[in-house]
Design an enzyme around this catalytic site. Structure first.
Site, short mmCIF file in Angstrom:
data_model
loop_
_atom_site.label_atom_id
_atom_site.label_comp_id
_atom_site.label_asym_id
_atom_site.label_seq_id
_atom_site.Cartn_x
_atom_site.Cartn_y
_atom_site.Cartn_z
N ARG A 276 0.80 -1.22 0.00
CA ARG A 276 0.00 0.00 0.00
C ARG A 276 0.84 1.27 0.00
O ARG A 276 0.48 2.26 -0.66
CB ARG A 276 -0.93 0.01 1.21
CG ARG A 276 -2.13 -0.88 1.05
CD ARG A 276 -3.01 -0.83 2.28
NE ARG A 276 -4.22 -1.62 2.06
CZ ARG A 276 -5.12 -1.87 3.00
NH1 ARG A 276 -4.93 -1.41 4.23
NH2 ARG A 276 -6.18 -2.60 2.73
N ARG A 372 1.17 -2.14 7.12
CA ARG A 372 0.27 -3.27 7.32
C ARG A 372 -0.10 -3.94 6.01
O ARG A 372 -0.43 -3.27 5.03
CB ARG A 372 -1.01 -2.81 8.04
CG ARG A 372 -2.03 -3.94 8.20
CD ARG A 372 -3.19 -3.52 9.06
NE ARG A 372 -4.03 -2.50 8.48
CZ ARG A 372 -4.95 -2.69 7.53
NH1 ARG A 372 -5.10 -3.90 7.01
NH2 ARG A 372 -5.70 -1.69 7.09
#
Length: 539
Positions: A276, A372
């Site tokens: 991400r 994450r």
């Protein structure tokens, strides 16, 4: 034991359900039970349940996304405990989507429908109602909670932790009527979520103002990794636009610039399915190159009927914004999404303060490292909430492995959110002229977005710290004022930690230090000097 659990997302509800079998549980939540971030989760739960998958493969993907800083033990716990916890959800009745496709049945060994998201090497993301997984889980857990003997206090805002003789012994709250109240406890479990409203644009619900992390900070708990703030690459770039799930790119959607050029393949070999942080920065670079115009998420290559069936909620959202995404690209931009850092805990949720545990986004086990992995957050809430609930009455170890390290280096810093004094009110013209107070949140969000956001540098961070130090809030009496105090506490700490990490790693990108420093510590941890917390019942 009387256990107070703060928060009603997947972590708080799971902890309350689990703990209620052995303890007297009170659950406190700032809004209604279903107002937290869990209900907004679209993509699903990443879990190695398929015959083609394993906990080891899931661990490998988690470490790769975390940029070399995730704790080995925490990741192992997440990925090995995960399958049992998802089976718990199935037993409770969460309506995970199913498939009758023969190839899928043969490949995975079960009929669970699966998606793939960025940085996953397998199709392992199980989902419900297409793109409404979090809402389906929330409904099921709320129903299960109502079948337990749990006291539920909705619209009750945590204001502070109560500490006596170095241990947490309760919470101070504002109740439904806005009146201060103290709730004594033998143990407190914080599951209060993140602080997305540190920034102007966020995918988080309105309640995500960092109340739990800030209360723990003021009480003297150790916080870690707070510089690592994840920006989700694709928020619908319209006023009040929501998250556009990464699962859409997992199904084959691509990102295009204003010329229609697909740009991510030149940024990373995994293109739209890179971690991400990389996709978010790739989008930001494309936006800069085209003068601020948003990029487009193009899902027109997918079968229209399948797109609508797989993502019914997003189809409704894009239509409401004026787009037919079966025929045209939709504008997207990065937005603050998730805090990898938080209250430092061990693998059972224990913190540096006896009597205080933390789970979910408010906690930092080290499981996410610097970035994450997609759809690991719901799994984290499940896995570590169960472990924390089971540890409430277990003996406390002599040495805790906070964030996976029994010798975690901790820096002590002053960290106060000063209330406006009477003398200052006189200097500024009295309470009717406190413009520096009324817009403190707006100013704070501007500073954080412009200086401590997706891209950072020394000059901007120094300016941010000066600007944040110049802000103040009144001695809080309302929920809004308590939220502002929490946001200011955390903003100052995030800026400090970002300034201290003079490298780029995962979600922390320094334009003046673009490379990763192999000698830099995996984690930085902080504790407030002379922690000041309530010791007496509020007047």
């Amino acid at each position: 034991m009387h256990v107070v659990i703060v928060g009603s997302g997947i972590a708080g509800l799971t902890a309350a359900i689990r703990a209620s079998s052995r303890h007297d549980v009170t659950l406190v939540t700032k809004g209604a039970l279903a107002d937290g971030a869990t209900a907004y989760a679209q993509g699903g739960v990443a879990v190695a349940l398929g015959a083609d998958d394993s906990a080891v493969l899931h661990q490998t993907d988690t470490h790769r996304a975390a940029a070399g800083t995730a704790d080995l033990r925490a990741v192992e716990v997440l990925c090995t405990d995960g399958p049992a916890r998802v089976r718990d959800l199935l037993a409770l009745g969460v309506p995970f989507d199913r498939t009758t496709d023969p190839a899928s049945l043969d490949r995975y060994g079960d009929d669970l429908a699966r998606g793939r998201e960025a940085a996953h090497g397998r199709w392992r993301v199980v989902h419900a109602d297409g793109d409404a997984t979090g809402a389906a889980i929330e409904r099921t857990l709320v129903a299960a909670l109502h079948r337990r003997h749990v006291t539920i206090l909705e619209r009750t805002c945590l204001t502070d932790l109560v500490v006596r003789d170095g241990a947490v012994v309760g919470v101070d709250v504002l109740d439904l009527l806005g009146e201060p109240r103290r709730i004594d406890a033998d143990a407190v479990v914080l599951a209060s979520g993140g602080a997305g409203h540190l920034y102007r644009e966020t995918t988080n619900p309105l309640v995500a103002t960092g109340d739990g992390a800030a209360a723990a900070w003021r009480a003297g708990a150790v916080l870690a990794d707070v510089e690592f703030v994840q920006f989700h690459p694709t928020r619908l770039a319209v006023p009040d636009g929501g998250l556009v799930s990464e699962a859409v790119r997992g199904e084959g959607a691509v990102l295009r610039d204003a010329r229609g050029h697909r740009f991510m393949p030149t940024v990373h070999p995994d293109a739209e399915l890179a971690p991400r942080d990389i996709v978010a920065r790739g989008i930001a670079a494309a936006v800069r190159e085209q003068g601020g115009a948003p990029v487009l998420l193009d899902a027109t290559g997918l079968d229209p009927a399948y797109l609508v069936r797989r993502f019914p909620g997003l189809t409704r959202a894009t239509r409401a914004a004026g787009f037919d995404w079966t025929r045209e690209g939709v504008p997207v931009a990065p937005a603050a999404h998730y805090s990898m850092g938080g209250i430092a805990t061990d693998a059972e949720g224990r913190t540096s303060l006896p009597g205080l545990l933390a789970v979910g986004e408010v906690a930092c086990t080290g499981v996410h490292g610097a970035n994450r992995l997609a759809s690991n957050s719901l799994l984290e809430g499940l896995v570590f909430a169960v472990r924390a609930a089971d540890a409430i009455d277990a003996p406390r170890p002599a040495r805790l492995r906070l964030r996976g390290d029994a010798d975690l280096p901790v820096t002590s810093v002053p960290g106060t959110t000063e209330a406006i004094s009477a003398s200052r009110l006189l200097r500024t013209g009295g309470p009717d002229h406190r413009t520096d107070v009324g817009d403190v949140r707006q100013r704070l969000q501007s500073v954080m977005t412009d200086r401590v956001g997706l891209l950072r540098d020394a000059g901007g961070l120094a300016a941010a710290r000066r600007a944040l130090d110049a802000l103040s809030v009144p001695a809080p009496t309302t929920v809004r004022e308590h939220e502002d105090r929490a946001l200011l506490d955390l903003a100052r700490l995030v800026a400090l930690a970002a300034e201290a990490r003079t490298e780029s790693r995962g979600a922390h990108a320094r334009t003046d230090h673009p490379d990763t420093d192999p000698t830099a510590p995996a984690s930085t941890a902080w504790v407030r000097e002379r922690a000041a917390v309530p010791q007496e019942v509020p007047a």
